[in-house]
Design a protein around this motif. Structure first.
Motif, short mmCIF file in Angstrom:
data_model
loop_
_atom_site.label_atom_id
_atom_site.label_comp_id
_atom_site.label_asym_id
_atom_site.label_seq_id
_atom_site.Cartn_x
_atom_site.Cartn_y
_atom_site.Cartn_z
N UNK A 82 52.53 33.11 47.70
CA UNK A 82 51.14 32.75 47.95
C UNK A 82 50.39 33.81 48.76
N UNK A 83 51.08 34.86 49.18
CA UNK A 83 50.44 35.83 50.07
C UNK A 83 49.39 36.68 49.37
N UNK A 84 49.49 36.82 48.05
CA UNK A 84 48.46 37.59 47.35
C UNK A 84 47.11 36.88 47.49
N UNK A 85 47.15 35.54 47.56
CA UNK A 85 45.91 34.78 47.74
C UNK A 85 45.30 35.10 49.09
N UNK A 86 46.14 35.23 50.10
CA UNK A 86 45.67 35.62 51.43
C UNK A 86 44.97 36.97 51.34
N UNK A 87 45.59 37.91 50.62
CA UNK A 87 45.01 39.24 50.48
C UNK A 87 43.65 39.24 49.81
N UNK A 88 43.45 38.33 48.87
CA UNK A 88 42.16 38.28 48.16
C UNK A 88 40.99 38.03 49.10
N UNK A 89 41.26 37.35 50.21
CA UNK A 89 40.17 36.99 51.14
C UNK A 89 40.16 37.86 52.40
N UNK A 90 41.06 38.86 52.46
CA UNK A 90 41.12 39.72 53.65
C UNK A 90 41.00 41.19 53.31
N UNK A 168 32.38 32.72 46.02
CA UNK A 168 32.41 31.40 45.40
C UNK A 168 33.61 30.54 45.79
N UNK A 169 34.65 31.14 46.35
CA UNK A 169 35.85 30.40 46.72
C UNK A 169 36.19 30.65 48.18
N UNK A 170 37.06 29.81 48.72
CA UNK A 170 37.56 30.02 50.08
C UNK A 170 39.07 29.88 50.07
N UNK A 171 39.70 30.52 51.04
CA UNK A 171 41.15 30.39 51.17
C UNK A 171 41.51 28.93 51.44
N UNK A 172 40.69 28.27 52.24
CA UNK A 172 40.95 26.87 52.56
C UNK A 172 40.96 25.97 51.35
N UNK A 173 40.04 26.21 50.41
CA UNK A 173 39.98 25.36 49.21
C UNK A 173 41.22 25.53 48.35
N UNK A 174 41.76 26.75 48.31
CA UNK A 174 42.98 26.98 47.53
C UNK A 174 44.19 26.37 48.22
N UNK A 175 44.20 26.41 49.55
CA UNK A 175 45.29 25.79 50.30
C UNK A 175 45.29 24.28 50.07
N UNK A 176 44.13 23.69 49.94
CA UNK A 176 44.04 22.25 49.67
C UNK A 176 44.65 21.94 48.30
N UNK A 177 44.45 22.83 47.34
CA UNK A 177 45.04 22.63 46.01
C UNK A 177 46.57 22.69 46.10
N UNK A 178 47.09 23.59 46.93
CA UNK A 178 48.53 23.70 47.10
C UNK A 178 49.08 22.41 47.68
N UNK A 179 48.41 21.87 48.70
CA UNK A 179 48.85 20.63 49.33
C UNK A 179 48.84 19.47 48.34
N UNK A 180 47.85 19.47 47.45
CA UNK A 180 47.67 18.34 46.54
C UNK A 180 48.55 18.45 45.29
N UNK A 181 48.68 19.67 44.75
CA UNK A 181 49.36 19.82 43.47
C UNK A 181 50.62 20.70 43.53
N UNK A 182 50.95 21.22 44.71
CA UNK A 182 52.05 22.18 44.81
C UNK A 182 53.36 21.72 44.23
#
Length: 315
Positions: A82-90, A168-182
């Protein structure tokens, strides 16, 4: 050209091989953004020196992303995926080419990097392996709320429209998807991105992410001169032969070794040669590969007749 990788201490040598393949085929300034939750000083220095020696620049991004491993259906991957997602926002660039470490670049990346993204979040290649890993791949696709298996992409090569993603997106919104559908993600971050980016991905030619261990494609790949990026998604060319059959295909090994025979990757080069160039294994692997069989899986008794017919009359 901006390129992003994610790596830990276990993948330093494959990372350097991938970088070497980029530098050999792309004589331009390459800015490498490396995301990691921690590297040993000596490994970071090794990567830094290699990139500098080849005229590139390294931007190291320390990742502090926390993901509940219990939410991951498969323990095959660690939370590093999941760290590539972190990179997308940093990373503060308009676009960047994300690459997995288990690939090699065999041609210029200019055409791919110049791809117009427009309103798309990314450019990617359809994942041809879905049809081979699942008897009914569409059932998994439906769980991700995707209508068509042909709209499922492989996340190992992504030309990212960072400017649009960060607006258009946030890291937080993607983290919520992980929590819900991971717990339904078989391919963690890849499934996540496919779920979130529906209709927002521009599909590009397979040559930009040629699955090198694609069973259906194995017989033709040696003759395919158009491939830009070979991606070793399953069995890795540097893994040893054992009873479970973890041997890279012979052509994969040869292609990979072209870029690994450098001082920074001498160990992986020696291991690859030692484990994969025994004469018996070489011959069997080559014959199976040409016939279209998976060279690291035993042939079923019912298949031996056609195998030997091919061996004696066509090889």
């Amino acid at each position: 050209m901006n390129v992003m990788f994610v790596a830990d201490d276990n993948y330093i040598e494959p990372l350097i091989v991938a970088l070497n393949s980029i530098f050999v085929n792309n004589p331009i300034a390459v800015h490498v953004f490396l995301v990691s939750d921690g590297l040993k000083k000596e490994n970071l220095a090794l990567v830094q020196d290699f990139i500098t020696k080849n005229g590139g620049g390294l931007h190291y991004i320390q990742c502090d992303l926390e993901v509940d491993a219990g939410k991951m259906q498969s323990q095959q991957w660690g939370t590093i995926v999941y760290q590539r997602i972190y990179g997308m926002f940093h990373i503060k660039e308009e676009k960047i080419l994300y690459l997995d470490c288990d690939l090699i670049v065999d041609k210029s990346l200019k055409e791919l990097y110049d791809t117009e993204l427009g309103a798309y979040y990314a450019a990617a290649v359809r994942d041809s392996g879905m049809d081979q890993f699942f008897i009914n791949g569409s059932s998994h696709i439906k769980k991700l709320m995707i209508d068509d298996v042909n709209e499922y992409f492989n996340s190992g090569v992504l030309l990212l429209n960072l400017k649009k993603i960060q607006v258009e997106l946030t890291l937080g919104s993607l983290m919520e998807k992980i929590d819900k559908y991971g717990d339904i993600f078989l391919f963690p971050d890849q499934d996540l991105l496919n779920m979130v980016w529906k209709k927002k991905v521009k599909f590009i030619d397979l040559k930009y992410n040629r699955i090198a261990t694609d069973f259906a494609y194995r017989k033709q790949i040696e003759k395919d001169t158009q491939v830009v990026i070979y991606h070793y998604t399953g069995n890795k060319p540097w893994e040893k032969w054992d009873r479970n059959g973890r041997q890279g295909y012979q052509w994969c090994i040869s292609k990979y070794l072209q870029y690994s025979n450098i001082p920074e990757a001498q160990n992986i080069h020696r291991l690859t040669q030692r484990y994969n160039y025994k004469l018996k294994d070489f011959i069997l692997s080559k014959l199976k590969t040409r016939r279209g069989y998976n060279p690291f899986v035993c042939i079923k008794k019912a298949d031996w007749k056609t195998f030997w017919d091919y061996l004696f009359f066509y090889v």
